[in-house]
Write an enzyme that holds these catalytic residues in place. Structure first.
Site, mmCIF file in Angstrom:
data_model
loop_
_atom_site.group_PDB
_atom_site.id
_atom_site.type_symbol
_atom_site.label_atom_id
_atom_site.label_comp_id
_atom_site.label_asym_id
_atom_site.label_seq_id
_atom_site.Cartn_x
_atom_site.Cartn_y
_atom_site.Cartn_z
ATOM 1 N N THR A 44 0.830 -1.208 0.000
ATOM 2 C CA THR A 44 0.000 0.000 0.000
ATOM 3 C C THR A 44 0.860 1.251 0.000
ATOM 4 O OG1 THR A 44 -1.742 -1.214 1.163
ATOM 5 C CG2 THR A 44 -1.910 1.185 1.152
ATOM 6 N N CYS A 45 1.948 1.236 0.740
ATOM 7 C CA CYS A 45 2.843 2.397 0.775
ATOM 8 C C CYS A 45 3.459 2.646 -0.607
ATOM 9 C CB CYS A 45 3.926 2.196 1.827
ATOM 10 S SG CYS A 45 3.273 2.032 3.503
ATOM 11 N N THR A 46 3.824 1.585 -1.282
ATOM 12 C CA THR A 46 4.376 1.713 -2.630
ATOM 13 C C THR A 46 3.317 2.266 -3.576
ATOM 14 O OG1 THR A 46 5.943 -0.084 -2.248
ATOM 15 C CG2 THR A 46 5.435 0.450 -4.547
#
Length: 150
Positions: A44-46
């Protein structure tokens, strides 16, 4: 408890992925979007950081966007280069700044929450939003609305 909208944003200095000092007060006169995320390299961060780089979801001549996580500067640099992330990534390894803003994760205290804080041109907190489900992408619409209102 997360920092209150309308309060003065605490000034801070953190290192970027390039080991340069990044100081919040150096960006007075611009709106600053502080994007806390749990960890580099996670799905999700990516997705979020790549979206900001590829799409104009937070673009503006008077807007500065930075990501903040507990990861090291070398992890940030490798991740930024691998994923072609365009904005600076700030290292907060001991979560000192995260704690100043009240954004440490309540269930996993060694990471931050997925949160967004907008600091306006005068240094006041104009928006604070926390994505309650850490694994879900943040809702961009309220962030974009808050920026448009400034």
């Amino acid at each position: 408890m997360a920092i209150a909208v309308g309060s003065e944003a605490p000034d801070f200095t953190l290192k970027t992925q390039d080991e340069k000092e990044w100081k919040l007060s150096d960006h007075r006169g611009k709106n600053v979007v502080l994007l806390w995320y749990p960890l580099d390299w996670s799905p999700t961060c990516t997705k979020e950081n790549c979206k900001i780089s590829a799409e104009p979801v937070l673009a503006g001549d008077d807007t500065v966007v930075v990501g903040i996580s507990r990861d090291s500067t070398w992890s940030h640099k490798a991740w930024k280069n691998a994923e072609k992330i365009s904005h600076d990534l700030l290292a907060d390894p001991m979560l000192q700044v995260t704690k100043q803003f009240g954004l440490e994760h309540p269930a996993v205290p060694f990471i931050s929450q997925r949160a967004t804080v907008i600091v306006d041109k005068q240094g006041k907190v104009a928006f604070c939003g926390i994505q309650e489900s850490t694994g879900d992408e943040r809702d961009w619409a309220p962030i974009q609305d808050a920026l448009k209102a400034l």
